[in-house]
Motif scaffolding. Sequence first.
Motif, short mmCIF file in Angstrom:
data_model
loop_
_atom_site.label_atom_id
_atom_site.label_comp_id
_atom_site.label_asym_id
_atom_site.label_seq_id
_atom_site.Cartn_x
_atom_site.Cartn_y
_atom_site.Cartn_z
N LEU A 7 0.89 -1.20 0.10
CA LEU A 7 0.03 0.06 -0.08
C LEU A 7 0.65 1.30 0.02
CD1 LEU A 7 -2.95 -1.13 2.51
CD2 LEU A 7 -2.83 -0.99 -0.12
N ARG A 8 2.04 1.23 0.74
CA ARG A 8 3.00 2.46 0.76
C ARG A 8 3.57 2.64 -0.63
NH1 ARG A 8 3.69 4.00 5.82
NH2 ARG A 8 3.37 2.50 7.62
N THR A 9 3.80 1.57 -1.20
CA THR A 9 4.42 1.42 -2.78
C THR A 9 3.23 2.02 -3.89
OG1 THR A 9 5.76 -0.29 -2.33
CG2 THR A 9 5.31 0.11 -4.67
N LEU A 10 1.99 1.64 -3.57
CA LEU A 10 0.87 2.31 -4.33
C LEU A 10 0.86 3.73 -4.15
CD1 LEU A 10 -1.77 1.85 -5.96
CD2 LEU A 10 -3.01 1.61 -3.78
N ARG A 11 1.18 4.19 -2.83
CA ARG A 11 0.58 5.56 -2.85
C ARG A 11 1.81 6.35 -3.47
NH1 ARG A 11 -1.02 8.07 3.13
NH2 ARG A 11 1.40 7.91 3.66
N ALA A 12 3.12 5.86 -2.98
CA ALA A 12 4.26 6.55 -3.68
C ALA A 12 4.26 6.58 -5.07
CB ALA A 12 5.64 5.75 -3.26
N GLU A 43 -3.27 -9.57 -5.51
CA GLU A 43 -4.10 -9.69 -4.45
C GLU A 43 -5.21 -9.10 -4.48
OE1 GLU A 43 -0.42 -9.60 -0.81
OE2 GLU A 43 -1.46 -7.75 -1.50
N VAL A 44 -5.48 -7.94 -5.32
CA VAL A 44 -6.53 -7.18 -5.49
C VAL A 44 -7.60 -8.01 -6.38
CG1 VAL A 44 -7.92 -4.74 -6.15
CG2 VAL A 44 -5.82 -5.13 -4.45
N GLY A 45 -6.78 -8.27 -7.63
CA GLY A 45 -7.52 -9.28 -8.68
C GLY A 45 -7.85 -8.06 -9.97
N HIS A 46 -7.21 -6.83 -9.59
CA HIS A 46 -7.51 -5.80 -10.90
C HIS A 46 -6.14 -5.24 -11.13
CE1 HIS A 46 -11.95 -6.07 -10.90
NE2 HIS A 46 -11.70 -6.30 -9.58
N LYS A 47 -6.24 -4.49 -12.26
CA LYS A 47 -4.95 -3.63 -12.57
C LYS A 47 -5.36 -2.40 -11.73
CE LYS A 47 -2.50 -3.86 -15.59
NZ LYS A 47 -0.90 -4.02 -15.62
N LEU A 48 -4.15 -1.76 -11.38
CA LEU A 48 -4.15 -0.50 -10.62
C LEU A 48 -3.84 0.70 -11.33
CD1 LEU A 48 -3.15 -2.24 -7.09
CD2 LEU A 48 -5.39 -1.68 -8.02
N PHE A 49 -2.87 0.40 -12.20
CA PHE A 49 -2.28 1.42 -12.99
C PHE A 49 -2.04 1.13 -14.51
CE2 PHE A 49 0.04 2.14 -8.83
CZ PHE A 49 0.09 3.43 -8.80
N VAL A 50 -2.25 2.11 -15.14
CA VAL A 50 -1.95 2.09 -16.67
C VAL A 50 -1.03 2.72 -17.27
CG1 VAL A 50 -4.23 1.09 -17.34
CG2 VAL A 50 -3.84 3.58 -17.42
N LEU A 58 -3.62 6.02 -12.15
CA LEU A 58 -4.28 5.05 -11.47
C LEU A 58 -5.71 4.80 -12.44
CD1 LEU A 58 -4.37 6.86 -8.14
CD2 LEU A 58 -3.47 4.50 -8.57
N THR A 59 -5.85 3.26 -12.32
CA THR A 59 -7.12 2.74 -12.93
C THR A 59 -8.39 3.39 -11.79
OG1 THR A 59 -7.19 0.85 -11.77
CG2 THR A 59 -5.99 1.23 -13.93
N ALA A 60 -9.63 2.86 -12.23
CA ALA A 60 -10.64 3.29 -11.25
C ALA A 60 -10.44 2.67 -9.88
CB ALA A 60 -12.03 2.70 -11.92
N VAL A 61 -9.89 1.22 -10.32
CA VAL A 61 -9.86 0.53 -9.25
C VAL A 61 -8.61 1.20 -8.36
CG1 VAL A 61 -9.27 -1.95 -8.15
CG2 VAL A 61 -11.11 -1.66 -10.20
N GLY A 62 -7.83 1.34 -8.95
CA GLY A 62 -6.54 1.99 -8.06
C GLY A 62 -6.82 3.32 -7.46
N LYS A 63 -7.93 3.85 -7.94
CA LYS A 63 -8.17 5.15 -6.96
C LYS A 63 -8.93 4.47 -5.80
CE LYS A 63 -8.55 8.30 -10.98
NZ LYS A 63 -9.51 9.05 -11.89
N ILE A 64 -9.60 3.56 -5.97
CA ILE A 64 -10.51 3.09 -4.82
C ILE A 64 -9.37 2.54 -4.00
CG2 ILE A 64 -11.78 1.23 -3.86
CD1 ILE A 64 -13.42 1.51 -6.67
N MET A 65 -8.53 1.83 -4.17
CA MET A 65 -7.47 1.03 -3.39
C MET A 65 -6.60 2.17 -2.75
SD MET A 65 -7.72 -2.00 -2.93
CE MET A 65 -6.14 -2.06 -1.94
N LEU A 66 -6.32 3.41 -3.54
CA LEU A 66 -5.45 4.57 -3.08
C LEU A 66 -6.23 5.11 -1.72
CD1 LEU A 66 -3.06 6.25 -2.86
CD2 LEU A 66 -4.24 7.93 -4.64
N GLY A 67 -7.50 5.51 -1.83
CA GLY A 67 -8.28 6.01 -0.94
C GLY A 67 -8.26 4.99 0.23
#
Length: 299
Positions: A7-12, A43-50, A58-67
């Motif tokens: 999650l820290r990596t995602l935010r960075a 782990e999430v089962g979706h693409k998080l970045f494009v 961020l993808t739409a799911v990526g934005k959800i995960m970032l929140g």
Amino acid sequence: MIDTRRLRTLRAVADHGTVTAAAAALHLTPSAVSQQLVALEHEVGHKLFVRDGRGVRLTAVGKIMLGHANEVLAQLERAEAEVAAYSTGTAGEVTVACFATAISAVLSPAIISLRATAPGLQVRVRDAEGDQSLTMLLDGEADAAIAVEYRGGPDAADRRLSRLPLYAEPFDLVLPEGHALAAAPLSAFGEETWIGPYPGNPVHDVIAFACERAGFTPRFAHCSDDFRAVAALVGAGAGVALVPRLALRDMALSGVTVRQTPGPERRVFAAVRRGAESHPLLRPLLDTLHEIAGSLGIG
């Protein structure tokens, strides 16, 4: 179960826009960051970045995960603060990222005061411009930041940060001694040569915005992020400048006229990562900064 390190990596990556920049901030290799993202996507089962040009978005799911990542990481900060409080952690070190004027005006006096009120607290200072300090804070390179509001920066609603307003600092017009427009309003300075910080410095934005409101775009012929250098260039007759009032305090000025002008100001605040505001090492620092800022008398 989702690994919080991912999650820290995602935010960075979301903050910096590229894997390479995020890797530098996290002190990892780009390959390690990419592996963390791939693992998180599994782990999430979706693409998080494009891909987006040379960076990623961020993808739409990526934005959800970032929140959710922001919420989880804030809760971890709160947990660390409560454990530290339970352990009566009154001794330790905090790193503060802060721009030069605020180091002189509030942070250095705070360090002096804390020697008496919190002798176990050691403050390490990192000189950083007002826009850089928040990045250092979010990247974990600092425990607290003293920063300024600027266009495009994190706003008061940013859920990654807990903010404490410190002071609003007016700007003064600095002119060569005997300047013909010494008594004129700011709107009269559209044809003048201007001296100021480099673009990207939040003060540059404040000056540009103030001049735009006065009806013109300033023509910056000379640039320096050092306000002593700016004042020296004005004294040499190289142009005019708007300078934060505290930066002029105690400065040995020569060959210049300083005049108050209504309108422009920079809003300065302290910030910590959300959830860390009650940490026993950060709370006395924040309280002392707020107390000193309230006594500046810069209106």
